[in-house]
Write a protein that holds these residues in place. Structure first.
Motif, PDB file in Angstrom:
ATOM      1  N   VAL A   1      40.833  -7.916 -11.975  1.00 23.58           N
ATOM      2  CA  VAL A   1      39.844  -9.013 -11.323  1.00 23.58           C
ATOM      3  C   VAL A   1      39.863  -9.227 -12.123  1.00 23.58           C
ATOM      4  CG1 VAL A   1      38.244  -9.557 -10.104  1.00 23.58           C
ATOM      5  CG2 VAL A   1      39.381  -7.284  -9.228  1.00 23.58           C
ATOM      6  N   ALA A   2      39.553 -11.174 -12.187  1.00 28.74           N
ATOM      7  CA  ALA A   2      39.462 -11.988 -12.744  1.00 28.74           C
ATOM      8  C   ALA A   2      37.665 -12.165 -12.659  1.00 28.74           C
ATOM      9  CB  ALA A   2      39.775 -13.014 -12.806  1.00 28.74           C
ATOM     10  N   VAL A   3      36.938 -11.103 -13.241  1.00 27.22           N
ATOM     11  CA  VAL A   3      35.435 -11.595 -12.858  1.00 27.22           C
ATOM     12  C   VAL A   3      34.455 -12.433 -13.648  1.00 27.22           C
ATOM     13  CG1 VAL A   3      33.208 -10.403 -13.441  1.00 27.22           C
ATOM     14  CG2 VAL A   3      35.958  -8.637 -12.741  1.00 27.22           C
ATOM     15  N   LYS A   4      35.022 -13.307 -14.658  1.00 26.96           N
ATOM     16  CA  LYS A   4      34.902 -13.775 -15.483  1.00 26.96           C
ATOM     17  C   LYS A   4      34.946 -15.743 -14.981  1.00 26.96           C
ATOM     18  CE  LYS A   4      34.617 -17.357 -19.500  1.00 26.96           C
ATOM     19  NZ  LYS A   4      35.797 -17.226 -20.583  1.00 26.96           N
ATOM     20  N   ASP A   5      35.762 -15.624 -13.833  1.00 23.82           N
ATOM     21  CA  ASP A   5      36.275 -16.805 -12.823  1.00 23.82           C
ATOM     22  C   ASP A   5      35.327 -16.326 -11.412  1.00 23.82           C
ATOM     23  OD1 ASP A   5      38.508 -18.325 -13.442  1.00 23.82           O
ATOM     24  OD2 ASP A   5      39.331 -16.394 -14.216  1.00 23.82           O
ATOM     25  N   MET A   6      35.094 -15.252 -11.016  1.00 26.36           N
ATOM     26  CA  MET A   6      34.116 -15.416 -10.369  1.00 26.36           C
ATOM     27  C   MET A   6      32.896 -15.582 -10.351  1.00 26.36           C
ATOM     28  SD  MET A   6      35.086 -11.880  -8.754  1.00 26.36           S
ATOM     29  CE  MET A   6      37.256 -11.056  -7.465  1.00 26.36           C
ATOM     30  N   ILE A   7      31.798 -15.362 -11.907  1.00 26.92           N
ATOM     31  CA  ILE A   7      30.977 -15.921 -11.969  1.00 26.92           C
ATOM     32  C   ILE A   7      30.520 -17.157 -12.648  1.00 26.92           C
ATOM     33  CG2 ILE A   7      28.853 -15.711 -14.028  1.00 26.92           C
ATOM     34  CD1 ILE A   7      30.428 -12.644 -14.934  1.00 26.92           C
ATOM     35  N   ILE A   8      31.720 -17.954 -12.876  1.00 26.18           N
ATOM     36  CA  ILE A   8      31.469 -19.227 -13.029  1.00 26.18           C
ATOM     37  C   ILE A   8      31.783 -19.819 -11.685  1.00 26.18           C
ATOM     38  CG2 ILE A   8      33.387 -21.453 -13.217  1.00 26.18           C
ATOM     39  CD1 ILE A   8      34.589 -19.999 -15.782  1.00 26.18           C
ATOM     40  N   THR A   9      32.385 -18.878 -10.702  1.00 20.74           N
ATOM     41  CA  THR A   9      32.612 -19.395  -8.804  1.00 20.74           C
ATOM     42  C   THR A   9      31.100 -19.139  -8.465  1.00 20.74           C
ATOM     43  OG1 THR A   9      34.746 -19.271  -9.231  1.00 20.74           O
ATOM     44  CG2 THR A   9      33.139 -19.377  -6.872  1.00 20.74           C
ATOM     45  N   SER A  10      30.173 -19.066  -9.419  1.00 21.28           N
ATOM     46  CA  SER A  10      28.674 -17.922  -8.075  1.00 21.28           C
ATOM     47  C   SER A  10      28.315 -18.813  -8.488  1.00 21.28           C
ATOM     48  CB  SER A  10      28.536 -16.487  -9.010  1.00 21.28           C
ATOM     49  OG  SER A  10      29.471 -15.652  -8.429  1.00 21.28           O
ATOM     50  N   LEU A  11      27.783 -19.618 -10.039  1.00 25.36           N
ATOM     51  CA  LEU A  11      27.224 -20.169 -11.196  1.00 25.36           C
ATOM     52  C   LEU A  11      27.105 -21.457 -10.702  1.00 25.36           C
ATOM     53  CD1 LEU A  11      27.646 -18.957 -14.589  1.00 25.36           C
ATOM     54  CD2 LEU A  11      25.238 -18.683 -13.395  1.00 25.36           C
TER      55      LEU A  11
ATOM     56  N   THR B   1      31.181  -9.480  -3.978  1.00 25.21           N
ATOM     57  CA  THR B   1      30.335  -9.427  -3.725  1.00 25.21           C
ATOM     58  C   THR B   1      29.013  -8.566  -5.272  1.00 25.21           C
ATOM     59  OG1 THR B   1      31.354  -7.903  -1.471  1.00 25.21           O
ATOM     60  CG2 THR B   1      29.032  -7.784  -2.231  1.00 25.21           C
ATOM     61  N   LEU B   2      29.706  -7.880  -5.591  1.00 23.60           N
ATOM     62  CA  LEU B   2      28.870  -7.575  -6.812  1.00 23.60           C
ATOM     63  C   LEU B   2      28.935  -8.570  -8.696  1.00 23.60           C
ATOM     64  CD1 LEU B   2      30.629  -4.002  -8.149  1.00 23.60           C
ATOM     65  CD2 LEU B   2      27.947  -4.782  -6.748  1.00 23.60           C
ATOM     66  N   VAL B   3      29.964  -9.500  -8.330  1.00 24.62           N
ATOM     67  CA  VAL B   3      29.676 -10.808  -8.761  1.00 24.62           C
ATOM     68  C   VAL B   3      28.255 -11.137  -8.010  1.00 24.62           C
ATOM     69  CG1 VAL B   3      30.343 -12.719  -9.671  1.00 24.62           C
ATOM     70  CG2 VAL B   3      30.930  -9.977 -10.039  1.00 24.62           C
ATOM     71  N   ASP B   4      28.462 -12.011  -7.203  1.00 25.39           N
ATOM     72  CA  ASP B   4      27.728 -12.743  -6.338  1.00 25.39           C
ATOM     73  C   ASP B   4      26.443 -12.163  -6.320  1.00 25.39           C
ATOM     74  OD1 ASP B   4      29.743 -14.833  -6.254  1.00 25.39           O
ATOM     75  OD2 ASP B   4      29.910 -14.133  -3.771  1.00 25.39           O
ATOM     76  N   LEU B   5      25.869 -10.325  -6.283  1.00 21.60           N
ATOM     77  CA  LEU B   5      24.777  -9.852  -6.070  1.00 21.60           C
ATOM     78  C   LEU B   5      24.511  -9.930  -7.455  1.00 21.60           C
ATOM     79  CD1 LEU B   5      22.386  -8.204  -4.653  1.00 21.60           C
ATOM     80  CD2 LEU B   5      23.996  -6.706  -5.247  1.00 21.60           C
TER      81      LEU B   5
END
Length: 572
Positions: free
Chosen positions: A96-106, A253-257
């Motif tokens: 999973v591209a976790v870094k891109d998920m972090i960018i989306t959340s921010l 879900t984990l990244v958003d939390l």
């Protein structure tokens, strides 16, 4: 002559085998003509496409991100540059591209508040692309400046414990002519994510700004086998059903939390209020899905129509109950745009859930119950509010023919709490404005002498249409060369007013107001003249208005310099 000397007679099965072999040989003797399959080939263009519409990727904490965005805006935090490291998966089981998920959340937490700007700079040579290569060349030639981020996110997928819990069951029967079997299994896998927030200047992780959470993804299946014999023939029947919760949705879900926790702790805001929303409950969407399936087509249209009327996307009393109504499709598309959904104009489950989530809640038994409903449908919770004068925040809400639109204005400079905004001559002023629905937005500035000019749209940002809940910066301090700057000019009261309407209003305004932006409008003194022009051109109540104002004071004289001691060589 005995029977052994008789010639063998082919059976029916042998005859069919001979015929099939002959036909196959005849078919293979000549090349196939692809033109005969053109009709089949032409279907590949459409067969290759998905059979369902794409939908917005959401998690259980998507509403928490929007809640944090409003909370950060209310805290009036300055914009912070942030970046992140690659989030490593040591288990190699979660691609999973976790870094891109972090960018989306921010990004989701910065739509209104402008809280974060992500610095996209890749230090890993293997992952560098063309943009990164050009950046490196420009940096080496001193043709580009890279702003240093203040914070960075670090983390890793700490562990993946597969099949922590497994439940299996199987049973079967056997008889002379019938065999049966049944089997079921259930499994649970635990994924752990740990994230930290660090100070980029010192490359140290800030104590206490950490997040360690786990989520369970499961799978299960059931199967039924039936086999029987009728004479010399056998029959076998097998049916099963399975489900598997994916790692992609679990990781989002984990990244958003984790992002909500890290940002909330860093900003020192009550972030837990955004994590306790009922919409975050895992059963909420599943219950909504059941309600969506049970209400039927007409029932869905009636419920969503009432919600759209309450939220201002349809006029009260409009007869648009048909699912294919042009008015309903237009309202649905506008609602989808404002709620970050794919604008299809079709009532799918994502749209239904977004339209109804503010009018339902989970009851004690886990079922959905209606809240905020009047006799004929949902009742809007929006209330009338007048613009706040002489404050760092302007808020206005108009309601005309059942079409409420909210305008929110805010001064983005860091100001002392509880003190009217005051600036010295020459000091820069930063403000922002948002609207609750996609609208045409026009903002005007008035100096203490009453001179008026239009700030937006202007020669750089020529479009007046802005999205819902998207911060419009005045001026746009996010770009290197903004269209204008707002400097406190002379002592007195400076004012900025913004007007929002459903349609483009410039063509219906007087000619002086249709000119270019960022120039003084001839013949107009003060924002009251602009108010009258909008009322005459659009009609009473056909637009929304909000205002900010601040006091400008003379620049304070610098303190006198302390006398310098005489040089030692000059002393006598």
């Amino acid at each position: 002559m005995n029977s052994a000397s008789r010639p063998a007679r082919p059976t029916h099965r042998g005859l069919w085998l001979m015929v099939a072999t002959t036909l196959l040989a005849a078919g293979c003797s000549t090349p196939m003509d692809p033109r005969k399959d053109s009709q089949l080939h032409s279907a590949a263009y459409t067969t290759d496409r998905p059979v369902v519409r794409p939908t917005r990727s959401v998690s259980s904490f998507s509403d928490s991100l929007m809640c944090m965005d409003h909370m950060l805006r209310a805290a009036q935090l300055p914009t912070t540059l942030i970046t992140s490291k690659q989030v490593v998966d040591y288990s190699s089981r979660v691609p999973v591209a976790v870094k891109d998920m972090i960018i989306t959340s921010l990004s989701q937490m910065s739509r209104l508040s402008n809280a974060f700007r992500y610095v996209d700079y890749e230090v890993d040579i293997v992952r560098q692309d063309t943009v990164q290569n050009l950046t490196t060349i420009l940096l080496n030639n001193n043709q580009m400046q890279l702003q240093r981020p203040a914070l960075y996110v670090s983390g890793a997928i700490a562990f993946v414990d597969q099949n922590v819990v497994t439940n299996r069951f199987g049973a079967g029967t056997s008889a002379s002519r019938l065999d049966t079997g049944y089997s079921s299994n259930r499994t649970a896998t635990v994924i752990g994510l740990e994230m930290h927030l660090g100070d980029f200047r010192t490359r140290t992780l800030i104590p206490g700004l950490d997040s360690a959470n786990e989520v369970v993804i499961g799978g299960g299946g059931q199967g039924l086998d039936v086999a029987g014999r009728i004479g010399s023939y056998g029959v076998n029947f097998n049916v099963g059903r399975d489900y598997a919760l994916g790692t992609g949705g679990a990781m989002r879900t984990l990244v958003d939390l984790a992002t909500v926790e890290l940002v909330g702790k860093w900003a020192r805001v009550p972030y837990w209020q955004c994590l306790t929303l009922e919409q975050n409950h895992p059963d909420f969407q599943r219950q909504m899905r059941d309600w969506f399936a049970e209400s039927g087509g007409v029932g869905q249209a009636r419920l969503v129509q009432s919600s759209l009327i309450a939220q201002g996307y349809l006029q009260a009393g409009a007869d648009v109950l048909a699912m294919d109504s042009p008015a309903l499709r237009t309202a649905l598309a506008q609602f989808q745009v404002d709620n970050l959904l794919v604008p299809t104009g079709v009532l799918d489950f994502s749209t239904y859930e977004r339209a109804m989530r503010h009018f339902v809640a989970l009851a004690a038994d886990g079922s959905l119950q209606r809240v905020g409903w009047g006799p004929s449908g949902p009742t809007s919770t929006l209330a009338q509010a007048a613009p706040v004068r002489g404050a760092a925040r302007g808020l206005a809400l108009t309601s005309t023919e059942g079409l409420p639109r909210r305008i929110d204005m805010q001064i983005e400079n860091t100001l002392p709490p509880g003190v009217p905004p005051t600036f010295e001559v020459g000091e820069q002023v930063f403000a922002s404005v948002t609207v609750s629905r996609t609208s045409h937005l026009y903002c005007y500035f008035s100096d203490p002498a009453g001179n008026v000019m239009r700030l937006t749209p202007n020669n750089v940002n020529t479009h007046s249409l802005v999205g819902a809940n998207q911060a419009v910066r005045l001026p746009d301090w996010m770009v290197p060369n903004p269209a204008f700057v707002m400097d406190a000019t002379s002592p007195g009261v400076e004012r900025v007013a913004c007007y929002a309407s459903d349609d483009d209003a410039l063509a219906r305004l007087p000619a002086p107001l249709q000119g270019a932006g960022l120039v003084t409008v001839p013949g107009y003194r003060g924002l009251e003249d602009i108010d009258r022009a909008f009322t005459q051109g659009l009609g009473e109540g056909r637009f929304s208005r909000a205002e900010l104002n601040w006091q400008v004071v003379p620049r304070k004289a610098p303190p006198p310099a302390a006398p310098q001691p005489a040089p030692a060589s000059a002393a006598r």
